[in-house]
Design an enzyme around this catalytic site. Structure first.
Site, PDB file in Angstrom:
ATOM      1  N   HIS A   1       0.232   4.207   6.984  1.00 49.95           N
ATOM      2  CA  HIS A   1       0.179   2.811   7.259  1.00 49.95           C
ATOM      3  C   HIS A   1       0.423   2.142   8.556  1.00 49.95           C
ATOM      4  O   HIS A   1      -0.437   1.250   8.861  1.00 49.95           O
ATOM      5  CB  HIS A   1       1.059   2.194   6.080  1.00 49.95           C
ATOM      6  CG  HIS A   1       0.754   2.656   4.708  1.00 49.95           C
ATOM      7  ND1 HIS A   1       1.849   2.563   3.588  1.00 49.95           N
ATOM      8  CD2 HIS A   1      -0.174   3.233   4.001  1.00 49.95           C
ATOM      9  CE1 HIS A   1       1.283   2.999   2.718  1.00 49.95           C
ATOM     10  NE2 HIS A   1       0.287   3.536   2.873  1.00 49.95           N
TER      11      HIS A   1
ATOM     12  N   HIS B   1      -6.494  -0.301  -0.530  1.00 46.84           N
ATOM     13  CA  HIS B   1      -5.402   0.504   0.006  1.00 46.84           C
ATOM     14  C   HIS B   1      -5.861   1.841   0.095  1.00 46.84           C
ATOM     15  O   HIS B   1      -5.423   2.482   1.340  1.00 46.84           O
ATOM     16  CB  HIS B   1      -4.554   0.445  -1.161  1.00 46.84           C
ATOM     17  CG  HIS B   1      -3.267   1.351  -0.503  1.00 46.84           C
ATOM     18  ND1 HIS B   1      -2.344   0.644   0.348  1.00 46.84           N
ATOM     19  CD2 HIS B   1      -2.657   2.667  -0.426  1.00 46.84           C
ATOM     20  CE1 HIS B   1      -1.124   1.579   0.950  1.00 46.84           C
ATOM     21  NE2 HIS B   1      -1.604   2.598   0.387  1.00 46.84           N
TER      22      HIS B   1
ATOM     23  N   ASP C   1      -5.412   3.857   3.827  1.00 47.56           N
ATOM     24  CA  ASP C   1      -4.664   5.171   3.943  1.00 47.56           C
ATOM     25  C   ASP C   1      -5.906   6.091   4.808  1.00 47.56           C
ATOM     26  O   ASP C   1      -5.377   6.951   5.683  1.00 47.56           O
ATOM     27  CB  ASP C   1      -4.631   6.031   2.513  1.00 47.56           C
ATOM     28  CG  ASP C   1      -3.514   5.452   1.844  1.00 47.56           C
ATOM     29  OD1 ASP C   1      -2.456   4.922   2.651  1.00 47.56           O
ATOM     30  OD2 ASP C   1      -3.389   5.720   0.684  1.00 47.56           O
TER      31      ASP C   1
ATOM     32  N   HIS D   1      -5.169  12.137   0.506  1.00 48.07           N
ATOM     33  CA  HIS D   1      -4.595  12.607   2.173  1.00 48.07           C
ATOM     34  C   HIS D   1      -5.329  13.811   2.585  1.00 48.07           C
ATOM     35  O   HIS D   1      -5.488  14.140   3.618  1.00 48.07           O
ATOM     36  CB  HIS D   1      -3.212  12.499   2.325  1.00 48.07           C
ATOM     37  CG  HIS D   1      -2.533  11.097   2.194  1.00 48.07           C
ATOM     38  ND1 HIS D   1      -3.004  10.056   2.932  1.00 48.07           N
ATOM     39  CD2 HIS D   1      -1.904  10.628   1.484  1.00 48.07           C
ATOM     40  CE1 HIS D   1      -2.430   9.038   2.874  1.00 48.07           C
ATOM     41  NE2 HIS D   1      -1.559   9.291   1.685  1.00 48.07           N
TER      42      HIS D   1
HETATM   43 ZN   LIG Z   1      -0.822   4.204   1.182  1.00 49.76          ZN
END
Ligand SMILES: [Zn+2]
Length: 306
Positions: free
Chosen positions: A98, A257, A261, A284
């Site tokens: 973030h 969100h 990311d 991720h």
């Molecule tokens: Zn996040």
């Protein structure tokens, strides 16, 4: 739709309105923030400091002997379970995404990020606090030109039903899709185009979108030693009956969100690529994997054209 409008006083480089910010930028002064890490539960302080041109964004673990440095690059990615963690030697720093998303989206190419613990604070689960810290520090132009990251061929990655792809394009554009069985989330898509000369757009469109979690996974994650710093104050939690802690800041806050990311993870390339990046149900791990594919494609192209 957001109730958190933010304006940046001096975001633009003197490169001229309408250009893509041709010179690198850093922070004008130092800003500080403090909070709890999502996974470690530890309170950590962060100092966002100016850095010289060409230095990039890098972390310094001021709590460790010798104050080791960890560059925010693909080469330092250590693991990507639920957050992105970097490692240089024995020094690690977790949940960097973030803060890195806020820096790259506000046009900060070079920054020394001093931290006195192993994880970047989650703050309210969004990147808004980081945008406010950058705003408080101010932004200054440096003399070194930015180098564009131009993707020359498509790249993609898939894992089960999740996938990520990047296609050559004139500008960076990011599209994200998610699909959850929970009716309160369902299928959501969102697209966004970063503009380093208009960080207010990031501040209003992506930065306020908070981390979210699924109620049925919380006990399991806690048993694995994860999300020890998670609470209803810093993460949206969704159950079969709906959100446990409404209201949402956007109807589609979860997909926004995920896009936030993605921005943070792609920033490990050094800059956001000139490409249309599409991600579906990604993580991720896939974000970083795609960034590695983009980096490899650019290396291949530069070797072909020597
Ligand atoms: Zn996040």
């Amino acid at each position: 739709m957001t109730s958190h409008p933010v304006t940046l006083s001096n975001p633009a480089s003197p490169g001229g309105a309408g250009s893509l910010g041709p010179v690198q930028q850093t922070l004008a002064t130092i800003a500080v923030a403090e909070g709890v890490g999502l996974h470690s539960g530890e309170t950590v302080g962060v100092r966002l400091c100016p850095a010289a041109k060409g230095q990039g964004r890098y972390f310094v673990r001021t709590d460790l002997p010798g104050q080791p440095t960890i560059p925010a690059t693909l080469a330092t990615v250590d693991q990507t379970i639920l957050s992105t963690e970097l490692r240089q030697g024995e020094a690690t720093i977790r949940t960097v995404e973030h803060l890195l998303a806020a820096l790259v989206s506000c046009g900060i190419d070079n920054a020394r990020l001093e931290v006195d613990g192993p994880e970047i604070p989650l703050l309210d689960g969004s990147a808004l606090g980081w945008v406010e810290a950058i705003q408080a520090a101010g932004v200054v132009a440096q003399t070194q030109p930015r180098s564009p990251l131009r993707l020359q061929r498509p790249v993609s990655l898939q894992w089960e039903d999740a996938w990520v792809a990047a296609f050559p394009a004139d500008h960076c554009r990011l599209t994200y899709g998610i699909d959850f069985d929970l009716p309160a989330i369902g299928e959501q898509w969102f697209s966004w185009q970063p503009n380093p000369l208009n960080p207010e757009d990031f501040a209003n469109t992506l930065a306020p979108a908070r981390t979210f979690g699924l109620a049925h996974q919380i006990d399991y994650l806690r048993s694995q030693g994860l999300i020890r710093g998670g609470s209803l104050e810093n993460a949206l939690v969704c159950g079969p009956e709906g959100w446990l802690n409404p209201p949402l800041r956007f109807d589609n806050e979860p997909v926004r969100h995920k896009l936030l990311d993605l921005v943070g993870d792609l920033s490990l390339l050094g800059a956001l690529p000139q490409a249309h990046v599409v991600a579906y149900r990604a993580s991720h791990r896939l974000h970083v994997g795609l960034a590695q594919e983009i980096a490899q494609a650019m290396i291949d192209h530069s070797q072909e054209t020597v």
